[in-house]
Structures are given as C-alpha cells and as structure tokens.
Design a protein around this motif. Sequence first.
Motif, PDB file in Angstrom:
ATOM      1  N   ASP A 155       0.786  -1.211   0.100  1.00  0.00           N
ATOM      2  CA  ASP A 155       0.239  -0.499   0.128  1.00  0.00           C
ATOM      3  C   ASP A 155       0.709   1.232  -0.404  1.00  0.00           C
ATOM      4  O   ASP A 155       0.575   2.549  -0.264  1.00  0.00           O
ATOM      5  CB  ASP A 155      -0.680   0.395   1.209  1.00  0.00           C
ATOM      6  CG  ASP A 155      -2.080  -1.205   0.673  1.00  0.00           C
ATOM      7  OD1 ASP A 155      -2.821  -1.206   0.604  1.00  0.00           O
ATOM      8  OD2 ASP A 155      -1.718  -1.840   2.045  1.00  0.00           O
ATOM      9  N   LEU A 156       1.980   1.260   0.471  1.00  0.00           N
ATOM     10  CA  LEU A 156       2.859   2.579   0.637  1.00  0.00           C
ATOM     11  C   LEU A 156       4.278   1.379   0.467  1.00  0.00           C
ATOM     12  O   LEU A 156       4.204   0.898   1.124  1.00  0.00           O
ATOM     13  CB  LEU A 156       2.716   2.822   1.685  1.00  0.00           C
ATOM     14  CG  LEU A 156       3.816   4.170   2.186  1.00  0.00           C
ATOM     15  CD1 LEU A 156       4.168   5.166   1.870  1.00  0.00           C
ATOM     16  CD2 LEU A 156       4.019   4.945   3.356  1.00  0.00           C
TER      17      LEU A 156
ATOM     18  N   LYS B  67      -0.287   3.321  -6.649  1.00  0.00           N
ATOM     19  CA  LYS B  67       0.559   3.693  -5.301  1.00  0.00           C
ATOM     20  C   LYS B  67       1.170   4.507  -5.309  1.00  0.00           C
ATOM     21  O   LYS B  67       2.610   4.991  -5.738  1.00  0.00           O
ATOM     22  CB  LYS B  67       0.886   1.955  -5.080  1.00  0.00           C
ATOM     23  CG  LYS B  67      -0.483   1.412  -4.944  1.00  0.00           C
ATOM     24  CD  LYS B  67      -0.042  -0.360  -4.425  1.00  0.00           C
ATOM     25  CE  LYS B  67      -0.911  -1.075  -4.526  1.00  0.00           C
ATOM     26  NZ  LYS B  67      -1.286  -1.873  -5.664  1.00  0.00           N
ATOM     27  N   PRO B  68       1.132   5.076  -3.660  1.00  0.00           N
ATOM     28  CA  PRO B  68       1.965   5.451  -3.087  1.00  0.00           C
ATOM     29  C   PRO B  68       3.717   6.021  -2.696  1.00  0.00           C
ATOM     30  O   PRO B  68       3.672   4.254  -2.508  1.00  0.00           O
ATOM     31  CB  PRO B  68       1.834   6.748  -2.217  1.00  0.00           C
ATOM     32  CG  PRO B  68       1.216   5.792  -0.918  1.00  0.00           C
ATOM     33  CD  PRO B  68       0.404   4.579  -2.655  1.00  0.00           C
TER      34      PRO B  68
ATOM     35  N   GLU C 172       5.061  12.704   5.936  1.00  0.00           N
ATOM     36  CA  GLU C 172       4.328  12.033   4.340  1.00  0.00           C
ATOM     37  C   GLU C 172       3.712  10.892   4.862  1.00  0.00           C
ATOM     38  O   GLU C 172       2.802  10.127   4.371  1.00  0.00           O
ATOM     39  CB  GLU C 172       4.914  12.202   3.372  1.00  0.00           C
ATOM     40  CG  GLU C 172       5.213  13.698   2.551  1.00  0.00           C
ATOM     41  CD  GLU C 172       6.055  13.472   1.344  1.00  0.00           C
ATOM     42  OE1 GLU C 172       5.698  12.492   0.661  1.00  0.00           O
ATOM     43  OE2 GLU C 172       7.531  13.687   1.377  1.00  0.00           O
ATOM     44  N   VAL C 173       4.649  10.528   5.854  1.00  0.00           N
ATOM     45  CA  VAL C 173       3.831   8.416   5.857  1.00  0.00           C
ATOM     46  C   VAL C 173       2.522   8.958   6.999  1.00  0.00           C
ATOM     47  O   VAL C 173       2.354   8.429   6.867  1.00  0.00           O
ATOM     48  CB  VAL C 173       5.047   7.828   6.106  1.00  0.00           C
ATOM     49  CG1 VAL C 173       4.879   6.600   6.785  1.00  0.00           C
ATOM     50  CG2 VAL C 173       6.226   8.143   6.042  1.00  0.00           C
TER      51      VAL C 173
ATOM     52  N   ASP D  10       1.164  11.110   7.331  1.00  0.00           N
ATOM     53  CA  ASP D  10      -0.326  11.545   6.467  1.00  0.00           C
ATOM     54  C   ASP D  10      -1.459  10.130   5.697  1.00  0.00           C
ATOM     55  O   ASP D  10      -2.490  10.310   5.111  1.00  0.00           O
ATOM     56  CB  ASP D  10       0.329  12.980   5.281  1.00  0.00           C
ATOM     57  CG  ASP D  10       0.632  14.121   5.775  1.00  0.00           C
ATOM     58  OD1 ASP D  10      -0.113  14.198   7.113  1.00  0.00           O
ATOM     59  OD2 ASP D  10       0.465  15.062   5.686  1.00  0.00           O
ATOM     60  N   ILE D  11      -0.644   9.988   4.985  1.00  0.00           N
ATOM     61  CA  ILE D  11      -0.698   8.290   4.074  1.00  0.00           C
ATOM     62  C   ILE D  11      -1.726   7.388   5.527  1.00  0.00           C
ATOM     63  O   ILE D  11      -2.004   7.131   5.118  1.00  0.00           O
ATOM     64  CB  ILE D  11       0.521   7.898   3.584  1.00  0.00           C
ATOM     65  CG1 ILE D  11       0.123   9.019   2.368  1.00  0.00           C
ATOM     66  CG2 ILE D  11       0.266   6.585   3.104  1.00  0.00           C
ATOM     67  CD1 ILE D  11       1.641   8.414   1.787  1.00  0.00           C
TER      68      ILE D  11
ATOM     69  N   GLU E 214      -4.733   8.810   5.970  1.00  0.00           N
ATOM     70  CA  GLU E 214      -5.680   8.875   5.292  1.00  0.00           C
ATOM     71  C   GLU E 214      -6.369   7.185   4.358  1.00  0.00           C
ATOM     72  O   GLU E 214      -7.610   7.432   4.256  1.00  0.00           O
ATOM     73  CB  GLU E 214      -5.082   9.070   4.362  1.00  0.00           C
ATOM     74  CG  GLU E 214      -5.891  10.223   2.813  1.00  0.00           C
ATOM     75  CD  GLU E 214      -5.047  10.796   1.611  1.00  0.00           C
ATOM     76  OE1 GLU E 214      -4.326  10.400   0.343  1.00  0.00           O
ATOM     77  OE2 GLU E 214      -4.073  11.919   1.867  1.00  0.00           O
ATOM     78  N   LYS E 215      -4.948   6.720   4.040  1.00  0.00           N
ATOM     79  CA  LYS E 215      -4.978   5.553   3.342  1.00  0.00           C
ATOM     80  C   LYS E 215      -5.964   4.422   4.672  1.00  0.00           C
ATOM     81  O   LYS E 215      -6.146   3.268   4.054  1.00  0.00           O
ATOM     82  CB  LYS E 215      -4.138   5.076   2.525  1.00  0.00           C
ATOM     83  CG  LYS E 215      -4.306   6.693   1.580  1.00  0.00           C
ATOM     84  CD  LYS E 215      -2.879   5.161   0.279  1.00  0.00           C
ATOM     85  CE  LYS E 215      -3.095   6.996  -0.593  1.00  0.00           C
ATOM     86  NZ  LYS E 215      -4.297   6.743  -1.508  1.00  0.00           N
TER      87      LYS E 215
END
Length: 215
Positions: A147-148, A188-189, A203-204, A206-207, A210-211
């Motif tokens: 997913d990341l 995918k990010p 950023e991690v 935030d993801i 969010e996800k």
Amino acid sequence: MPRTVRIGIGGPIGCGKTELIEKLVPKLTALGYKVGILSNDVYSKEDARRMAVRLGEKVIDKDLIVGIETGLCPHTAVRDDPSMNVNAADQLEKEHPELDLILIESGGDNVTLTFSPRLADFFIYMIDVASGDKTIRKGGLGILKADLLIVNKIDLAPYVATTIPDSTTKTANLDLMREDAEKMRPDKPTIFLSLKEETGIDEVVDIIREKALFR
Ligand SMILES: Nc1nc2c(ncn2[C@@H]2O[C@H](COP(=O)(O)OP(=O)(O)OP(=O)(O)O)[C@@H](O)[C@H]2O)c(=O)[nH]1
Ligand SMILES: [Mg+2]
C-alpha cells in the motif's frame, strides 16, 4: 466494533523498519492515536527491547511493545502462517481495547515478503538506497503490491555507486529510482526519505491517516 487497524512493515534486514517505528510513534501519539507494536525477530527480542528504551514510558507504555521471537523464516511468520502474530495482536487488542492501531514489524527479509491479509490491513514495504539503485526495477511482491513503498536512507545516495549501466550519475541515481517507482506502481504511493535526517516522516503519517486509519 471494528478491530484495531493493523499495519505491517516489512523489508530487507537493516532497511530501517525499527527506526521508522521509533520515528512514527511519537508523531502518532502526539496526534492522539493509541499505538501498540509487535516486533518480529527470528532469534531475539532485540528490537522490542530497543524500542522500549528509545521511545520511553512517556511516549508508550512498555506493555504495548511486544517482541515475538519467531524462530522461523520471517515471511512464514507474517505471510504463510501468521497465527503467532494474529494471536499476539488479538491478545494486545483484548488487553488494550483503547488501541487505534498496531504496527507490526516483520523480521528482516527478502523481496518476496508480503503480509497475509489475515494479519495486516495495510502493508508498508521498505527498502534502502544502500542496497543499490536497481532494487525497485527488480520488482517483487512488496515493491509491486504494498500500500505504501518507502525508500529509506536517501542521505546515503552520494556514497553509494550506481548499479545502472546507463545512469547519468556515478552515484545512486534517485531520479531513476523515482521513475522506476512510477512504472512499477503507478497507482500506489512511494515516499523517498531519510529517517536519519528526519525528512519525509510527516508524509508517511499523512498516508497512514488517510489510507489506513480513515478507511
Ligand atoms: N544513514 C542512515 N542510516 C539509517 C537510516 N535509517 C536507519 N538507519 C540505520 O540503519 C541501521 C538499521 O536500521 P534498523 O531500524 O535497525 O533496521 P531494521 O530494518 O529494523 O533491521 P532488522 O530488524 O534487523 O531487519 C541502523 O543502524 C539505523 O540507525 C537513514 O535514513 N540513514
Ligand atoms: Mg528491526
């Protein structure tokens, strides 16, 4: 009631999985999330002990950091037969119903690693620049399906020679790695960061929010 969100973190030995958890937990805690940790090691509980010392009781109660000495191949423990981890996560959740999420660190593994959907709701795969700038284009389940994807240790790029014959630089070529990530996982990010220099960690967060936490 939905169970606690379980986030798997996998990747090769030494890529920075424990360091990532050590940097994420204070930020997630400051945002009000209650975090638990399962840390898999094959022959020890070293990482769990290290996190308890480094994070300290002010950030996380030591009961919330569980070391699992798997004694077997790391991807067996999180992919093929994750019962040991599922039971440990269930137990942690039962004892601490207040938890919002559990971070599950896999033992250091190879590119075939992935998490069983029985164990993890969200899967972070991590590599580092020191292993060479070819790693993303070589593929693998983690690279393709996570997913990341996190590419750690970008601070080391100037010290690592490139592996790519037509690279425009002599040292690890981060631009090419970014292009490879776009090609291999277009929807995918991927985050390039340095845990040492503490870049990219927000950023991690935030993801994850969010996800993984808001879905
Ligand atoms: N230069 C540099 N070193 C880093 C960075 N992130 C982690 N390290 C170092 O890399 C080493 C391995 O980090 P760990 O967090 O132990 O890696 P790991 O993936 O948990 O390792 P295993 O659990 O043994 O598979 C440690 O000495 C870290 O301090 C980074 O961004 N830059
Ligand atoms: Mg570790």
